[in-house]
Each structure stands twice: as structure tokens, then as C-alpha cells.
Design an enzyme around this catalytic site. Structure first.
Site, PDB file in Angstrom:
ATOM      1  N   PRO A   2       0.826  -1.212   0.000  1.00  0.00           N
ATOM      2  CG  PRO A   2      -0.770  -1.564   1.642  1.00  0.00           C
ATOM      3  CD  PRO A   2       0.545  -2.081   1.152  1.00  0.00           C
ATOM      4  CD  GLU A   3       1.949   3.923  -4.515  1.00  0.00           C
ATOM      5  OE1 GLU A   3       2.263   5.123  -4.501  1.00  0.00           O
ATOM      6  OE2 GLU A   3       1.985   3.232  -5.555  1.00  0.00           O
ATOM      7  CE  LYS A  50       5.305   3.024   0.223  1.00  0.00           C
ATOM      8  NZ  LYS A  50       6.011   2.114  -0.707  1.00  0.00           N
ATOM      9  NE  ARG A 256       8.533  -2.319  -6.362  1.00  0.00           N
ATOM     10  CZ  ARG A 256       7.874  -1.616  -5.425  1.00  0.00           C
ATOM     11  NH1 ARG A 256       8.508  -1.166  -4.349  1.00  0.00           N
ATOM     12  NH2 ARG A 256       6.594  -1.370  -5.568  1.00  0.00           N
TER      13      ARG A 256
END
Length: 267
Positions: A2-3, A50, A256
Site C-alpha cells: 500500500p502507498e 507507509k 521494481r
């Protein structure tokens, strides 16, 4: 993972439904020292990047990092028996919450939280954020800006989606060196990032497409993706850029996925 906007949404929810109450806090899984906060009043819930913080007092602050697999499940009465590996259960006057699979769930003191914050960059969603500090960290590095924006020590809360979309919206080559970012460029990027993430908190999803490029304006089909939201390049590899039509490019950078438009992002 989750951002940052997701953690701020959770913090706002927990602030609304639990703050000011003496809560029953347990660890059905037995892997969290729930007794340190069980029965205490939640002073406030807040987020930094986060990371979620439940503040019960100066000597007891629950720190949660969801990581890749962590999830909160929010419920209303009646309270049922735990199902699965519940790391932390919170029961209030009208609501109850189960936390499963977090990367971290621990009790910290003020000193511990200070140490945590010292490891993080400014959070665009926090009022105490200092964008100049983030810029200083960017400019000290010759790493690609795409790498630096994902570094939580530089800016806290940005994930892969916000990274890709922010670079697109400002026409930036993802490989542009951090040391080449000047104050004028950062002064344009930071408030745009703040606005995008605030919209994410409100809507519960990430939308980055400007009004002129929305489906109802251009006639294209709405995006269908489990992440939701209208975006320019994220997870659109090989599809035409919404602005110029060039196929969106994809590469792996620092383990990423990176997405960008080779035509629009030359600056």
C-alpha cells in the site's frame, strides 16, 4: 505494498472510531505484546509515509507497517472468534478491527518513534512536511530520480504508482539524476504530489489523469485494473500513451517495475 494514502485513510478511520476510548487490544496469534496497551485510551491515530501509529501515551505507541501482505479488516458488532492468523485485534465501543500479516506490529516509546521518523523523509500528506529537506536529499545523489522517489528516506509514502505518474505529469526522464533537479522543478513537483495523494486519501484510489485525458472526454474505454484509478503509464506497458500515442515503455529498475512514455518524458 500500500502507498502512503492508504495508511492515512486507515489513520483517519481509526481516529474517528477509536480515539478517546479505552480499547481492548489482544494478539490472538500471540506475536504482539498487546498487554502493553490493552485497556488504555487511544490518544490519536496518525500516519507517516507507509507507517501507522496508534498513540496510547508517551510510553506506548503501536507501530504498524503493512508490508506486502498486511491488511486491516474493519467490523461492527457482534465480535466473532478470530479466524486465521490475527496479529492484533482492537475492540472499541462500537467497532472492532483485526490486523493480519503485517511486516511490523510493535510497541514503541517516544524515543523509538523519533528514531523511526529520523529514518523517513518528509511525508507529502503531513502538515509538518518540509519539501526542502526532500529536495536536499535528492540533490545529494546522482542516482536516477525514479530510484530516489521510491526511497522512503527521501520522500515517505511514494510507491510505484505515484512515482511513475509524477514523473509523467512533469515530462521527466526517469533516469534523470537527482543532482540535476533544481528548486524550480521541485517547486512544481511537490505541490502536485501533495494534491494527488490528498485526492487518493479522499477517493481511496489513485487517479492521476488530467480532465482533458479522461475516458468521458477522449472516448476511450475506462481503465480496468485491480488497482483501480485512471493513470497515464503505470501498468500500461505497450499501450498507447494517452497524450501522444507512443507505446508506454517498461523496465526493471532497482528490482521494481518502471513505466514511462519515451516521447513525453524526455525532459
Amino acid at each position: 505494498m500500500p502507498e502512503g494514502h492508504v495508511l492515512h485513510r486507515i489513520a483517519r478511520l481509526h481516529q474517528r472510531v477509536y480515539a478517546g476510548q479505552a480499547l481492548t487490544v489482544t494478539s490472538p496469534q500471540g506475536r504482539f505484546a498487546a498487554e502493553a496497551v490493552d485497556g488504555r485510551v487511544l490518544v490519536k491515530a496518525e500516519a507517516h509515509g507507509k507507517h501507522l501509529l496508534h498513540v496510547y501515551g508517551p510510553d506506548a505507541i503501536v507501530h504498524v507497517h503493512l508490508g506486502l501482505y498486511g491488511k486491516f479488516a474493519e467490523h461492527e458488532p457482534p465480535v466473532t472468534e478470530p479466524v486465521g492468523q490475527v496479529r492484533m485485534r482492537i475492540v472499541g465501543e462500537r467497532n472492532w478491527t483485526d490486523l493480519r500479516g503485517p511486516a511490523a506490529c510493535e510497541v514503541l516509546t517516544l524515543d523509538g518513534v523519533a528514531a523511526l521518523r529520523a529514518r523517513l523523509g518528509p511525508d507529502p500528506l503531513r502538515r509538518d512536511a518540509k519539501p526542502a529537506e526532500a529536495l536536499a536529499r535528492v540533490r545529494r545523489s546522482k542516482q536516477p530520480l525514479a530510484t530516489l522517489l521510491m526511497d522512503q528516506k527521501v520522500v515517505a509514502g511514494i510507491g510505484n504508482i505515484y512515482r511513475a505518474e509524477l514523473l509523467f505529469r512533469h515530462g521527466l526522464d526517469p533516469m534523470k539524476q537527482g543532482s540535476a533537479v533544481d528548486e524550480e522543478l521541485w517547486a512544481a513537483m511537490w505541490p502536485d504530489l501533495v494534491a494527488l495523494m490528498r485526492d487518493g486519501v479522499k477517493a481511496g484510489r489513485i487517479d492521476t489523469v488530467r480532465p482533458a485525458h479522461l475516458p468521458e472526454v477522449t472516448g476511450r474505454a475506462p481503465r480496468e485494473d485491480r488497482h483501480g484509478g485512471e493513470v497515464y503509464v503505470y501498468r500500461r506497458a505497450g499501450q498507447p500513451c494517452l497524450v501522444c500515442g507512443t507505446p508506454v515503455a517498461h523496465a526493471v529498475l532497482a528490482a521494481r517495475n518502471l513505466y514511462w512514455c519515451p516521447t513525453c518524458q524526455r525532459g
